[in-house]
Design a protein around this motif. Structure first.
Motif, short mmCIF file in Angstrom:
data_model
loop_
_atom_site.label_atom_id
_atom_site.label_comp_id
_atom_site.label_asym_id
_atom_site.label_seq_id
_atom_site.Cartn_x
_atom_site.Cartn_y
_atom_site.Cartn_z
N LYS A 19 64.47 5.28 29.24
CA LYS A 19 65.52 5.80 30.10
C LYS A 19 65.33 5.21 31.50
O LYS A 19 64.31 5.46 32.16
CB LYS A 19 65.51 7.32 30.17
CG LYS A 19 66.71 7.88 30.94
CD LYS A 19 66.79 9.38 30.84
CE LYS A 19 68.06 9.92 31.48
NZ LYS A 19 68.20 11.39 31.33
N ILE A 51 80.07 3.41 34.79
CA ILE A 51 80.59 4.77 34.78
C ILE A 51 81.38 4.98 36.06
O ILE A 51 80.99 4.49 37.13
CB ILE A 51 79.44 5.79 34.63
CG1 ILE A 51 79.96 7.19 34.40
CG2 ILE A 51 78.48 5.73 35.81
CD1 ILE A 51 78.88 8.17 33.92
N GLY A 55 82.22 10.29 36.59
CA GLY A 55 81.75 10.28 35.21
C GLY A 55 82.83 10.41 34.16
O GLY A 55 82.51 10.54 32.98
N GLU A 58 83.63 5.69 30.99
CA GLU A 58 82.48 4.85 30.73
C GLU A 58 82.98 3.61 29.99
O GLU A 58 83.98 3.65 29.29
CB GLU A 58 81.45 5.57 29.86
CG GLU A 58 80.91 6.86 30.44
CD GLU A 58 80.09 7.65 29.46
OE1 GLU A 58 79.91 8.86 29.68
OE2 GLU A 58 79.64 7.08 28.45
N THR A 69 73.55 4.60 26.62
CA THR A 69 74.44 5.59 27.22
C THR A 69 74.21 5.64 28.72
O THR A 69 73.07 5.81 29.17
CB THR A 69 74.21 6.99 26.63
OG1 THR A 69 74.40 6.95 25.21
CG2 THR A 69 75.20 7.99 27.23
N SER A 71 74.98 7.53 32.37
CA SER A 71 75.34 8.83 32.90
C SER A 71 75.01 8.86 34.39
O SER A 71 74.30 7.98 34.88
CB SER A 71 74.61 9.96 32.16
OG SER A 71 73.22 9.83 32.30
N ARG A 72 75.51 9.87 35.08
CA ARG A 72 75.21 9.98 36.50
C ARG A 72 75.13 11.45 36.89
O ARG A 72 75.76 12.31 36.27
CB ARG A 72 76.27 9.26 37.34
CG ARG A 72 77.66 9.84 37.28
CD ARG A 72 78.66 8.92 37.99
NE ARG A 72 78.42 8.85 39.43
CZ ARG A 72 78.91 7.86 40.21
NH1 ARG A 72 79.65 6.90 39.68
NH2 ARG A 72 78.65 7.87 41.51
N ASP A 73 74.35 11.69 37.92
CA ASP A 73 74.22 13.03 38.50
C ASP A 73 74.52 12.89 39.99
O ASP A 73 73.67 12.42 40.76
CB ASP A 73 72.81 13.57 38.26
CG ASP A 73 72.65 15.01 38.73
OD1 ASP A 73 73.41 15.45 39.61
OD2 ASP A 73 71.73 15.68 38.24
N VAL A 79 71.98 7.40 38.91
CA VAL A 79 72.63 6.97 37.67
C VAL A 79 71.55 6.60 36.67
O VAL A 79 70.48 6.11 37.06
CB VAL A 79 73.60 5.80 37.93
CG1 VAL A 79 72.89 4.57 38.46
CG2 VAL A 79 74.40 5.46 36.68
N TYR A 80 71.84 6.84 35.40
CA TYR A 80 70.85 6.64 34.35
C TYR A 80 71.40 5.70 33.28
O TYR A 80 72.61 5.56 33.10
CB TYR A 80 70.50 7.98 33.68
CG TYR A 80 70.04 9.05 34.63
CD1 TYR A 80 70.93 9.99 35.13
CD2 TYR A 80 68.71 9.11 35.04
CE1 TYR A 80 70.53 10.98 36.01
CE2 TYR A 80 68.30 10.09 35.93
CZ TYR A 80 69.20 11.02 36.41
OH TYR A 80 68.78 11.99 37.28
#
Length: 126
Positions: A19, A51, A55, A58, A69, A71-73, A79-80
């Motif tokens: 990750k 993304i 979010g 994608e 995959t 994703s973001r927070d 961002v991941y």
């Protein structure tokens, strides 16, 4: 100015997972679409995933679709990229990028990105 710092790279066996994270500075994280690119030795930098600002959208390169995959927070300005079922051909330096225009990411316009991180190395052994 936005600074991007990637982490999470390393050495993993084929079939494994990593990750990746990209932490950003500043208070404008949600103003940017975020993306991941990669560059293998001797090859050009290529688009991996992107993304949208909040979010809702994608988009993935065909080579990673179903395995990676993004994703973001936005609360953490991060961002991941979850990478699963890794293959030796996934070996590359992975770069985080930020741009205000989602479609610029989708088109993989590396020369047009607003900001880049310095990258994190992912090595997948067979």
């Amino acid at each position: 100015q936005v600074q991007l710092v990637e982490s999470g790279g390393g050495l993993v066996q084929a079939g494994g997972s990593l990750k990746l994270s990209c932490a950003t500075s500043g208070r404008t994280f949600s103003s940017y679409s975020m993306g991941w690119f990669r560059q293998a030795p001797g090859k050009e930098r290529e688009f991996v995933a992107t993304i949208s600002r909040f979010g809702g959208m994608e988009y993935y390169a065909d080579s990673v679709k179903g395995r990676f995959t993004i994703s973001r927070d936005n609360a953490k300005n991060t961002v991941y990229l979850q990478t699963n079922s890794l293959k030796p051909e996934d070996t590359a330096v992975y770069y985080c990028a930020a741009d205000r225009i989602f479609n610029t990411m989708v088109r993989g316009e590396t020369s047009a990105m607003d900001y880049w991180g310095k990258g994190t190395l992912v090595t997948v052994s067979s």
